[in-house]
Enzyme design. Structure first.
Site, PDB file in Angstrom:
ATOM      1  N   GLU A  81      45.004   9.562 -35.955  1.00 33.67           N
ATOM      2  CA  GLU A  81      44.643  10.744 -36.719  1.00 33.67           C
ATOM      3  C   GLU A  81      45.853  11.635 -37.021  1.00 33.67           C
ATOM      4  OE1 GLU A  81      40.550  12.363 -35.521  1.00 33.67           O
ATOM      5  OE2 GLU A  81      41.191  11.300 -33.717  1.00 33.67           O
ATOM      6  N   SER A 126      37.623  10.470 -36.237  1.00 29.94           N
ATOM      7  CA  SER A 126      37.837  10.216 -37.666  1.00 29.94           C
ATOM      8  C   SER A 126      37.345   8.840 -38.101  1.00 29.94           C
ATOM      9  CB  SER A 126      39.318  10.380 -38.044  1.00 29.94           C
ATOM     10  OG  SER A 126      39.698  11.731 -37.934  1.00 29.94           O
ATOM     11  N   SER A 175      37.377  20.873 -44.296  1.00 29.77           N
ATOM     12  CA  SER A 175      36.721  20.193 -43.178  1.00 29.77           C
ATOM     13  C   SER A 175      35.351  20.800 -42.871  1.00 29.77           C
ATOM     14  CB  SER A 175      37.603  20.257 -41.929  1.00 29.77           C
ATOM     15  OG  SER A 175      38.825  19.573 -42.126  1.00 29.77           O
TER      16      SER A 175
END
Length: 321
Positions: free
Chosen positions: A13, A155, A293
């Site tokens: 990530e 993720s 996000s």
């Protein structure tokens, strides 16, 4: 204040963390503080040098560890900052370590009577002994389709949907490259609902309006491509929920946060079935934090801007000392 923003890291990530860190650093400047970015490269080395990084961290008023995945979200960086006696945003060593380890998270939540996605963890010889792995799945009552994922990570990296024995064995092998512990879970048909949990300087813990994920229908599930690279994925916030379900999710999200001993912030992800059953899929103790996000989106729906959320995190960390 001088605010160190640590980003990057050696996990898959890395790029996501850089994006989160840049967004946070910009917000810190907007708030009138001085942002000091500290980048850890993809090999786990401090770009400024470790000794220099220690001096910078100790000269700052607070640190925001904007790292995702192993090496940053798993308690290692938090322990490092504890040793330096540097105040920081977010959960401490124990909650970070347990929160990133999906097996440990599920074990702790199950012990407290909180429903979780049914699954088993494969490790050691289970990863190479097909019969042993299948026997473990059978004893747990798991059948296809299944989801296979590294026990530590986020993720959706290394996550695969397996529909038969061939795809299952390939998925286990792929996940094992990223983690020696591999989680195999039952597919949960239903809605994907996220809750953003935020701690305030006075100790209050609140949730924002829930978010529902409508993944790109062209992808097999809400994978990394659907999450970061698809314009067809939709995030609906507030999620359309009946009041009873909304209250139950809110209470459960806060209970998860408190049971695991979290601090600062977290995102708790749920599956909600057609019968209204809600199970916890996972927790992110430092979720993705770009302006686009899920976590900031949910708080925007509550009336808190991106900068105001960052301000709350900083003030809470300073108040906690």
């Amino acid at each position: 204040m001088k605010v160190a923003v640590v980003m990057g890291g050696a996990s898959p990530e890395h790029q996501v963390s850089l994006a989160s860190g840049r967004g946070i650093a910009k917000a810190v400047e907007v708030l009138g503080h001085t942002a000091i970015p500290l980048v850890i490269d993809a090999d786990g080395n401090w770009i400024d040098g470790q000794h220099e990084a220690i001096e910078i961290l100790q000269a700052c008023d607070v640190t925001i560890p904007a790292l995702h995945g192993e090496g940053g979200e798993d308690g290692r960086l938090q322990g490092f900052l504890d040793q330096l006696q540097v105040p920081y945003v977010g959960s401490g060593v124990a909650a970070s370590a347990v929160g990133l380890d999906k097996h440990l998270t599920k074990s702790v939540l199950t012990a407290h009577g909180i429903p979780v996605t049914p699954g088993v963890t494969l490790r050691g010889t289970d990863l190479t002994d097909t019969e042993a792995a299948l026997q473990k799945l059978k004893l747990a009552g798991l059948d296809f389709p299944l989801f296979v994922k590294p026990a530590n990570g986020g993720s959706s990296f290394g996550v695969t949907r397996a529909t038969n024995l061939t795809t299952l064995l390939t998925a286990i092998a792929d996940a094992a490259v990223l983690d020696p512990n591999v989680l195999v879970e039952r597919e949960m048909a239903g809605r994907e609902i996220d809750l953003a949990v935020l701690e305030f300087p006075d100790g209050r813990v609140e949730t924002a309006p829930a978010l529902e994920i409508h993944a790109d229908p062209g992808q097999p599930f809400f994978n990394a491509t659907a999450k970061y690279d698809s314009s067809a994925t939709r995030f609906v916030v507030p999620a359309p929920l009946d009041p009873e379900l909304a209250l139950r999710l809110r209470r459960t999200a806060i209970e998860v946060f408190e049971v695991l001993g979290c601090a600062g912030l977290a995102r708790v992800d749920f599956f909600v079935t057609s019968t209204g059953e809600a199970v916890v899929n996972e927790i992110n103790t430092f979720p993705g934090f770009t302006p686009a996000s899920q976590f900031p989106r949910m708080w925007a729906a509550a009336g808190l801007s991106y900068a105001e959320v960052v301000d709350t995190l900083i003030r809470t960390a300073v108040a906690r000392g």
